[in-house]
Write an enzyme that holds these catalytic residues in place. Sequence first.
Site, mmCIF file in Angstrom:
data_model
loop_
_atom_site.group_PDB
_atom_site.id
_atom_site.type_symbol
_atom_site.label_atom_id
_atom_site.label_comp_id
_atom_site.label_asym_id
_atom_site.label_seq_id
_atom_site.Cartn_x
_atom_site.Cartn_y
_atom_site.Cartn_z
ATOM 1 N N ASN A 1 1.414 10.193 -11.472
ATOM 2 C CA ASN A 1 1.373 9.134 -12.482
ATOM 3 C C ASN A 1 0.144 9.354 -13.371
ATOM 4 O O ASN A 1 -0.981 9.133 -12.927
ATOM 5 C CB ASN A 1 1.312 7.780 -11.763
ATOM 6 C CG ASN A 1 1.218 6.608 -12.721
ATOM 7 O OD1 ASN A 1 0.926 6.773 -13.903
ATOM 8 N ND2 ASN A 1 1.448 5.419 -12.202
ATOM 9 N N HIS B 1 8.049 5.890 -18.115
ATOM 10 C CA HIS B 1 6.737 6.153 -17.512
ATOM 11 C C HIS B 1 6.959 6.701 -16.097
ATOM 12 O O HIS B 1 7.773 6.177 -15.339
ATOM 13 C CB HIS B 1 5.944 4.848 -17.479
ATOM 14 C CG HIS B 1 4.722 4.910 -16.637
ATOM 15 N ND1 HIS B 1 3.792 5.922 -16.765
ATOM 16 C CD2 HIS B 1 4.275 4.102 -15.628
ATOM 17 C CE1 HIS B 1 2.827 5.724 -15.879
ATOM 18 N NE2 HIS B 1 3.092 4.631 -15.186
ATOM 19 N N CYS C 1 -0.584 1.418 -18.238
ATOM 20 C CA CYS C 1 0.365 2.543 -18.342
ATOM 21 C C CYS C 1 1.328 2.381 -19.513
ATOM 22 O O CYS C 1 2.063 3.316 -19.837
ATOM 23 C CB CYS C 1 1.134 2.711 -17.037
ATOM 24 S SG CYS C 1 0.054 3.051 -15.644
HETATM 25 O O1 UT7 Z 1 1.833 2.872 -13.408
HETATM 26 C C1 UT7 Z 1 2.237 1.823 -12.585
HETATM 27 C C2 UT7 Z 1 1.615 2.034 -11.286
HETATM 28 N N1 UT7 Z 1 2.165 1.834 -10.061
HETATM 29 C C3 UT7 Z 1 3.454 1.894 -9.625
HETATM 30 O O2 UT7 Z 1 4.398 2.063 -10.327
HETATM 31 C C4 UT7 Z 1 3.624 1.743 -8.147
HETATM 32 C C5 UT7 Z 1 4.966 1.183 -7.741
HETATM 33 N N2 UT7 Z 1 5.081 1.153 -6.285
HETATM 34 C C6 UT7 Z 1 5.296 2.268 -5.558
HETATM 35 O O3 UT7 Z 1 5.463 3.334 -6.101
HETATM 36 C C7 UT7 Z 1 5.419 2.126 -4.051
HETATM 37 O O4 UT7 Z 1 5.371 0.763 -3.701
HETATM 38 C C8 UT7 Z 1 4.310 2.901 -3.290
HETATM 39 C C9 UT7 Z 1 4.559 4.399 -3.415
HETATM 40 C C10 UT7 Z 1 2.926 2.541 -3.836
HETATM 41 C C11 UT7 Z 1 4.359 2.552 -1.795
HETATM 42 O O5 UT7 Z 1 5.653 2.828 -1.281
HETATM 43 P P1 UT7 Z 1 6.412 1.752 -0.408
HETATM 44 O O6 UT7 Z 1 7.678 2.363 0.012
HETATM 45 O O7 UT7 Z 1 6.462 0.473 -1.194
HETATM 46 O O8 UT7 Z 1 5.476 1.640 0.844
HETATM 47 P P2 UT7 Z 1 4.758 0.337 1.450
HETATM 48 O O9 UT7 Z 1 3.660 -0.106 0.584
HETATM 49 O O10 UT7 Z 1 5.831 -0.651 1.840
HETATM 50 O O11 UT7 Z 1 4.166 0.935 2.773
HETATM 51 C C12 UT7 Z 1 5.011 1.415 3.824
HETATM 52 C C13 UT7 Z 1 4.118 2.009 4.906
HETATM 53 C C14 UT7 Z 1 2.943 1.145 5.282
HETATM 54 O O12 UT7 Z 1 2.732 1.282 6.662
HETATM 55 P P3 UT7 Z 1 3.229 0.153 7.673
HETATM 56 O O13 UT7 Z 1 2.534 -1.098 7.248
HETATM 57 O O14 UT7 Z 1 4.721 0.087 7.490
HETATM 58 O O15 UT7 Z 1 2.791 0.685 8.988
HETATM 59 C C15 UT7 Z 1 1.786 1.768 4.544
HETATM 60 O O16 UT7 Z 1 0.549 1.547 5.192
HETATM 61 O O17 UT7 Z 1 3.563 3.246 4.413
HETATM 62 C C16 UT7 Z 1 2.147 3.221 4.588
HETATM 63 N N3 UT7 Z 1 1.544 4.020 3.552
HETATM 64 C C17 UT7 Z 1 1.336 5.338 3.659
HETATM 65 N N4 UT7 Z 1 1.592 6.198 4.664
HETATM 66 C C18 UT7 Z 1 1.271 7.488 4.480
HETATM 67 C C19 UT7 Z 1 1.130 3.616 2.313
HETATM 68 N N5 UT7 Z 1 0.646 4.680 1.631
HETATM 69 C C20 UT7 Z 1 0.775 5.751 2.454
HETATM 70 C C21 UT7 Z 1 0.450 7.112 2.308
HETATM 71 N N6 UT7 Z 1 0.726 7.947 3.344
HETATM 72 N N7 UT7 Z 1 -0.084 7.617 1.185
#
Ligand code: UT7
Length: 329
Positions: free
Chosen positions: A281, A251, A112
């Site tokens: 993204n 970004h 990215c």
């Molecule tokens: O270009 C660079 C690329 N990437 C990035 O910049 C990504 C940076 N990171 C992020 O944007 C965030 O970490 C995410 C959006 C990917 C995830 O958000 P988060 O607040 O860090 O969520 P998490 O990974 O801590 O997950 C929280 C919960 C989990 O469930 P449990 O374990 O608490 O029951 C996940 O399984 O949310 C769940 N979850 C979802 N639920 C509904 C993860 N993805 C989803 C989804 N819909 N799409």
Amino acid sequence: MSFAAITGVGAYLPGRIVTNDDLAATVDTSDEWIRTRTGIRERRIVAADETTSDLGAGAARAALLDAGLEPDDIDLLVVGTSSPDMVMPSTACLLQGKLGLTCAAFDVMAACTSFIFALQAAASAIESGRARRVLVVGADALTRLIDFSDRRTCVLFGDGAGAFVLEASEEQGVLGIDLGSDGTKPEVLQVPAGGSTMPASHETVDAGLHFLQMNGQEVFKFAVRAIPATTKKALAASGLALDDLTWLIPHQANQRILDTVADRLKLPHERVFSNIELLGNTSAASIPLAVNDLYTSGSLRRGDVLALVGFGAGLTWGAAIVRWTKEDL
Ligand code: UT7
């Protein structure tokens, strides 16, 4: 020494819009979760017969038109992408053929952050006198590398392309650039198979190893540290301070990253550009697409100072400080 200045900006987005509700119809997620955790409402997705170089060609044509130049006027093409049309030849060569350019063309791969690395290559070519007019393209069709049954990644990404024409100028458009890489954490964000580590086989396909894998929380923590640090370094290299910035253009990966960065830099949130709601993204395309949005909406004034800031797999990060030298629209 010549300076490099932006004289053309262009963008291209595929026509198909996929909303959060569309995704929620096929994977266990919801519009509410995606909006509150990422700020994304919808994204564009490439057509079945469209490729990364097609997206790049659309953006490049628009940038050439904006600069008032013809393909023959360009003497270097640099394409930033991590979703190339194929492993070889480079996407830049395919794009060169589509545009009818005759100049040298090469890809830059820094995930990215690819557009910032490509901008550095383009500006350096101009400043050293090796090129006078360089087309810089950021194009990605990352949805081609996404497992649409994986809710942790499929809600985040969209496709698109943006492009700049950089020209030799007496006015300094590109000021300081800071780039960085940390190759000790490849597993944080990777597409494991399809290269020399794991060539394509039935087993790699069955195991889903050609899809993008990400540790979202690690990338989040990295991003909110890297963006402020690289922005400050690039500003220092330009002899400028945060107060001199008209726009911080990071970004576009997550609205919560943008908000955290604004707070950490003590910048008003309205000076941190965001269009993630409509595009998701778009990887290497997100920064030139953001600049194009500001430009075409008449929000940029001659003399404005922009910080273009990327981060991504590698890990990689980088910031370019740019003085806007185009006449007001
Ligand atoms: O270009 C660079 C690329 N990437 C990035 O910049 C990504 C940076 N990171 C992020 O944007 C965030 O970490 C995410 C959006 C990917 C995830 O958000 P988060 O607040 O860090 O969520 P998490 O990974 O801590 O997950 C929280 C919960 C989990 O469930 P449990 O374990 O608490 O029951 C996940 O399984 O949310 C769940 N979850 C979802 N639920 C509904 C993860 N993805 C989803 C989804 N819909 N799409």
